[in-house]
Design an enzyme around this catalytic site. Structure first.
Site, PDB file in Angstrom:
ATOM      1  CD  GLU A 363      -0.514  -2.194   3.644  1.00  0.00           C
ATOM      2  OE1 GLU A 363      -0.113  -1.158   4.524  1.00  0.00           O
ATOM      3  OE2 GLU A 363       0.501  -2.735   2.891  1.00  0.00           O
ATOM      4  CB  SER A 366     -12.564   2.908   1.750  1.00  0.00           C
ATOM      5  OG  SER A 366     -11.666   2.806   0.758  1.00  0.00           O
TER       6      SER A 366
END
Length: 385
Positions: A363, A366
């Site tokens: 999703e 970072s």
């Protein structure tokens, strides 16, 4: 629908009891079987966990984001494969249908997704396309009263067991960016739909991913979700909620890690005293608690903004970035506190250590979150001039 404080507390308490009485005792079974048992899935469905975010009109609980965060923190003290079982149904597997779908599509799919009768998969990532949606190559062309899909999707959660697939494909062959993408709902068994072998993964052994292939896959014309060219908007529509959900899951896992560390450190003795009395161990415990508390405050604050329909694009990315990086650091510290024991499979630490690693990847990695945060900062700054 936001719950009042008493109702939220009652529901969260029910989830906590379920975690303690049913999920924690079955963690090792998930690893042994390589899946969550049908009995547990049925119990999760009965509790309403497959429909946390789906409105009551369509058979779900219709929780607000603050309520969902509280539930996920409680749920994710247990094996993260349990959360993964409900994650797609509550996220990208249902929100596109809810926002862009026709009434007929909503009626056909949402109640069964909310009840856990259908399991959803979301097909965006491809062998040469992850965060770069403009690189999607899977195509969809209209042939009479059918759409014909061709292409490959990779690392698709729930693919081996999914009943329905939300697929992002390129409907404008002349486009080279996200504006040429559209979304489709494809049911299992559609001619030309194939599922590859289940991936072997570092962690989350109870949650399965695989390739999904489309080889002259024919689906009805009314399988298009929304309008042509709305595929990217559909994919993005649930990301804020999804990022907050992942952040909440990271907090729940971090809380479990800290509990395990405290239990071990207060019992394990070295140099004549429990290792919890040693200052270097205390420092690792204190740093972990501080960072998890900061992450939890950040997520709860952003969830309240989300429920008030305030902008949270930047904040949701901040939450996802900080919480998932935090749980990685906490897992490393806790394994260090356990020492050699933490490296052994008889303790849950080595499994949790492996399971939480993917949170910094899916999703939006970072690094993608960093880019999104900075771009939003620049945009907001320009708007103040």
């Amino acid at each position: 629908m936001a719950l009042d404080d008493q109702t939220r507390k009652q529901f969260v308490n029910a989830v906590e009891r379920f975690v303690a009485e049913r999920l924690l005792p079955n963690e090792t079974l998930v690893e042994e079987l390589g899946r969550v048992s049908d009995i547990i899935l049925g119990e999760m469905a009965a509790l309403g966990l497959f429909g946390l975010s789906i409105p009551e009109r369509w058979g779900g609980l219709g929780l607000g984001m603050e309520d969902e965060v509280a539930v996920l923190i409680a749920l994710c003290r247990a094996n993260l494969s349990f959360r993964s079982a409900i994650g797609i149904n509550n996220g990208v597997g249902s929100h596109g249908l809810l926002i862009y779908g026709s009434d007929a599509q909503r009626q056909r799919y949402l109640p069964r997704l909310a009840g856990g009768d259908l399991i959803a998969a979301f097909c965006l990532t491809e062998p040469d396309c992850g965060s770069d949606a403009a690189a999607v190559r899977t195509s969809a062309r209209l042939d009479g009263d059918e759409w014909v899909l061709d292409g490959v999707k990779r690392y698709i959660t729930n693919a081996p067991s999914a009943d329905v697939f939300i697929v992002i494909a390129r409907t404008d062959p002349d486009s080279s960016d996200h504006r040429g993408l559209s979304a489709f709902v494809v049911e299992r068994g559609a001619p030309g739909l194939g599922i590859g072998k289940t991936d072997r993964k570092m962690g989350l052994h109870g949650s399965h991913t695989a390739d999904v292939t489309f080889d002259n896959c024919r689906i009805p014309a009314d399988a298009l979700i929304g309008e042509l060219g709305f595929g990217f908007a559909l994919a993005m529509s649930s990301l804020n909620r999804g990022r907050l959900g992942i952040a909440a899951a990271a907090i729940g896992a971090a809380r479990r890690l800290i509990d395990e560390a405290l239990n071990y450190a207060t019992q394990r003795k070295a140099f004549g005293a429990p290792i919890a009395q040693h200052q270097l161990v205390q420092a690792m415990l204190a740093d972990s608690e501080t960072e998890v508390l900061a992450a939890q405050c950040m997520v709860e604050h952003t969830a309240r903004r989300f429920d008030r329909n305030l902008p949270v694009i930047k904040e949701a990315s901040c939450c996802k970035l900080f919480a998932t990086e935090t749980v990685g650091k906490v897992a490393d510290r806790v394994l260090q506190i356990f020492g050699g024991a933490g490296f052994m499979c008889e303790y849950p630490i080595e499994r949790i250590y492996r399971d939480v690693r993917v949170m910094r990847i899916y999703e939006g990695t970072s690094q993608i979150q960093q880019l999104l945060i900075a771009k939003q900062m620049i945009k907001e700054h320009a708007g103040k001039r």
